[in-house]
Design a protein around this motif. Structure first.
Motif, mmCIF file in Angstrom:
data_model
loop_
_atom_site.group_PDB
_atom_site.id
_atom_site.type_symbol
_atom_site.label_atom_id
_atom_site.label_comp_id
_atom_site.label_asym_id
_atom_site.label_seq_id
_atom_site.Cartn_x
_atom_site.Cartn_y
_atom_site.Cartn_z
ATOM 1 N N GLU A 168 -21.991 54.116 -37.452
ATOM 2 C CA GLU A 168 -23.193 54.171 -36.815
ATOM 3 C C GLU A 168 -23.012 55.810 -36.637
ATOM 4 O O GLU A 168 -24.276 56.320 -36.695
ATOM 5 C CB GLU A 168 -22.850 53.067 -36.116
ATOM 6 N N THR A 170 -22.484 58.259 -38.727
ATOM 7 C CA THR A 170 -22.693 58.729 -39.310
ATOM 8 C C THR A 170 -24.568 58.414 -39.689
ATOM 9 O O THR A 170 -24.816 59.663 -40.176
ATOM 10 C CB THR A 170 -21.982 58.378 -41.352
ATOM 11 N N ILE A 171 -24.704 57.538 -39.215
ATOM 12 C CA ILE A 171 -26.148 57.365 -39.461
ATOM 13 C C ILE A 171 -26.880 58.507 -38.570
ATOM 14 O O ILE A 171 -27.814 58.964 -38.920
ATOM 15 C CB ILE A 171 -26.559 55.686 -39.263
ATOM 16 N N VAL A 174 -27.159 61.799 -40.723
ATOM 17 C CA VAL A 174 -28.613 61.718 -41.857
ATOM 18 C C VAL A 174 -28.346 61.985 -42.359
ATOM 19 O O VAL A 174 -29.158 63.025 -43.678
ATOM 20 C CB VAL A 174 -28.891 60.024 -41.763
ATOM 21 N N SER A 183 -14.973 56.854 -44.007
ATOM 22 C CA SER A 183 -14.773 55.631 -44.883
ATOM 23 C C SER A 183 -12.952 56.114 -44.413
ATOM 24 O O SER A 183 -12.909 53.950 -44.516
ATOM 25 C CB SER A 183 -14.987 56.463 -46.486
ATOM 26 N N GLU A 380 -18.743 46.891 -50.091
ATOM 27 C CA GLU A 380 -19.706 47.445 -49.566
ATOM 28 C C GLU A 380 -18.703 48.892 -49.543
ATOM 29 O O GLU A 380 -19.620 50.017 -50.032
ATOM 30 C CB GLU A 380 -21.039 47.514 -48.475
ATOM 31 N N ASN A 385 -21.762 55.099 -52.248
ATOM 32 C CA ASN A 385 -23.555 55.289 -52.923
ATOM 33 C C ASN A 385 -23.514 54.089 -51.672
ATOM 34 O O ASN A 385 -24.643 53.623 -51.115
ATOM 35 C CB ASN A 385 -23.949 54.918 -53.079
ATOM 36 N N PHE A 386 -22.480 53.052 -50.587
ATOM 37 C CA PHE A 386 -22.593 52.553 -49.962
ATOM 38 C C PHE A 386 -23.626 52.784 -48.510
ATOM 39 O O PHE A 386 -23.607 54.667 -48.059
ATOM 40 C CB PHE A 386 -21.523 51.863 -48.804
ATOM 41 N N GLN A 387 -24.404 51.525 -47.898
ATOM 42 C CA GLN A 387 -25.091 51.933 -46.881
ATOM 43 C C GLN A 387 -24.785 51.906 -45.293
ATOM 44 O O GLN A 387 -24.328 50.476 -45.354
ATOM 45 C CB GLN A 387 -26.995 51.420 -46.808
ATOM 46 N N ALA A 388 -24.467 52.880 -44.868
ATOM 47 C CA ALA A 388 -23.652 52.463 -43.297
ATOM 48 C C ALA A 388 -24.183 51.379 -42.490
ATOM 49 O O ALA A 388 -23.728 50.807 -41.727
ATOM 50 C CB ALA A 388 -23.619 53.922 -43.079
ATOM 51 N N ASP A 389 -25.402 51.566 -42.579
ATOM 52 C CA ASP A 389 -26.143 50.473 -41.682
ATOM 53 C C ASP A 389 -26.074 49.551 -42.083
ATOM 54 O O ASP A 389 -25.834 48.155 -41.149
ATOM 55 C CB ASP A 389 -27.647 51.183 -41.391
ATOM 56 N N LEU A 390 -25.673 49.019 -43.299
ATOM 57 C CA LEU A 390 -25.394 47.229 -43.541
ATOM 58 C C LEU A 390 -24.239 47.570 -43.261
ATOM 59 O O LEU A 390 -23.578 46.027 -42.440
ATOM 60 C CB LEU A 390 -26.182 47.035 -44.956
#
Length: 426
Positions: A168, A170-171, A174, A183, A380, A385-390
């Motif tokens: 979160e 890293t979000i 953004v 990671s 994921e 290219n993973f989405q951190a929020d997901l």
């Protein structure tokens, strides 16, 4: 909130009877029965009298302060002489005090849960400890009751919260440069927790067997000596024995302690083709229970008498052998029984070697869901290219399943079932 009371020891005559009172006005009972309240956590010998000054008993009294008791509330305990009339007289006196009422089954423990003195796994363990019959069951229940499983969940949750927090962060960056790549640390945390959860999950079946006990079915054709062997194991005439084929129609159970493990031996109907409708039902039940049992002891004089498949670890013996044969056994003389019990001990001990602390279907389900969501998060993360929020949301779901395991959320529907098995004084 009401102040509750109940007999905490077993009902009936005894040397000592323990009466427990819990709630905001618990110490009022001491004042009304014995005068001055003694210092907390000290034992005080007092004379108990009702409001008319009539002597009720001489008792030991202990009081516990709010936050420092089993329930987390003020508690008073009266250690009375174990006379039914004395107990009833004190219970009658308490029932007349304002805001006092008799406790419901498990209500003391329910208050301990509500006040954060125990979590749900500890409540279940307390129930298991009360029901424990063997040393293995006692040890298992004590471990969980003293917080061993809870401590594991706290550690797993802390690691998952750390992983989610890193993602979160890293979000928040953004649109800027992320201070460093999180990671690797997130993958390390998730992999560590997932490995621990999988180990605990794999041990649930064995732990459940320690808690509930094993079943060992004695199977074979009619007149193979199954009932005689069961009677020898039980040390009593648990089953009717006869030379008449088909005497045993239903499954007869004898529960024993084998090396600290609870084991129920099952005497089943003789396996054969029959036109007797009642015996047919018995044969079907025998096959069903034998198939569901953890282990089978096959009594057969030859391969033709093995009317059920011999599964892994099953024990095959030749019945009615009073001496000599290494695979013989006799429920009449006891020949071969000690060897048989050693084999049963060896098989069952091997099956509980990897037992974890989680021991219920509920535990298995929550651990499994948490493992699944952590696995999704790791999959994921393997995509650059993973989405951190997901990924973070999957981790949060995994955390919620662990919180459900210890009773922090979503467990109200379980509580009535759990506490219904408790006695009133617990």
């Amino acid at each position: 909130m009401d102040t509750i009371f109940a007999l905490a020891s077993a009902p009936g005559k005894a040397g000592v009877a323990v009466l427990r009172v819990s709630g905001p006005d618990a110490w009022t009972s001491v004042e009304r029965l014995a005068g001055k309240v003694p210092p907390a956590r000290t034992t005080s010998l007092r004379t108990l009298k009702d409001e008319a000054g009539i002597f009720l008993d001489q008792a030991m009294i202990i009081v516990f302060e709010e936050g420092a008791s089993f329930t987390g509330e003020r508690i008073a305990e009266f250690h009375l002489h174990g006379s039914i009339s004395v107990v009833n007289a004190v219970l009658s006196f308490l029932s007349k005090l304002p805001s006092y009422r008799m406790a419901q089954p498990g209500e003391f423990t329910r208050r301990a849960l509500d006040n954060g003195q125990l979590d749900l796994t500890q409540v279940e363990a307390l129930s298991d400890l009360i029901d424990a019959e063997t040393e293995a069951q006692r040890k298992q229940a004590i471990q969980v009751l003293t917080g061993a499983l809870s401590d594991k969940v706290i550690d797993w949750r802390a690691k998952l919260v750390r992983a989610a927090a890193l993602l979160e962060a890293t979000i928040d960056f953004v649109d800027e440069d992320v201070p460093y790549d999180v990671s690797d640390e997130v993958v390390s945390l998730l992999s560590s927790v997932k490995a621990d959860l999988e180990t605990e999950h794999s041990g649930v079946d064995a732990a459940e067997r320690i808690r509930s006990g094993f079943e060992v079915a004695i199977v074979g054709p009619p007149n193979a000596g199954k009932s005689t062997l069961l009677n020898y194991l039980a040390g009593r005439e648990a089953a009717i024995t006869s030379d008449v084929a088909g005497t045993t129609r239903d499954v007869i159970e004898v529960r024993m302690d084998i090396l600290g493990l609870a084991v129920t031996f099952l005497d089943t109907a003789g396996l054969r083709e029959t036109s007797d409708v009642v015996e047919q039902i018995g044969v079907k039940r025998a096959k069903d229970r034998a198939a569901a049992a953890d282990l089978r002891i096959h009594l057969a004089r030859n391969e033709e008498e093995l009317l059920l498949p011999v599964q892994k670890d099953d024990i095959v013996l030749i019945p009615k052998q009073d001496h000599g044969h290494p695979k013989g056994v006799s429920g009449h003389s006891g020949f071969g029984v000690s060897v048989l019990l050693d084999n049963v001990k060896s098989v069952l001990s091997g099956r509980v070697a990897n037992a974890g602390l989680a021991s219920r279907a509920r535990h298995r389900e929550n651990l499994g869901h948490s493992i699944s969501y952590i696995g999704r998060a790791l999959t994921e993360l393997s995509d650059e290219n993973f989405q951190a929020d997901l990924v973070s949301e999957d981790i949060r779901v995994a955390i919620r399943y662990l919180e459900t395991l210890v009773g922090k959320i979503n467990v109200e529907d379980l509580l009535d079932e759990i506490f219904s098995s408790f006695c009133i004084g617990k």
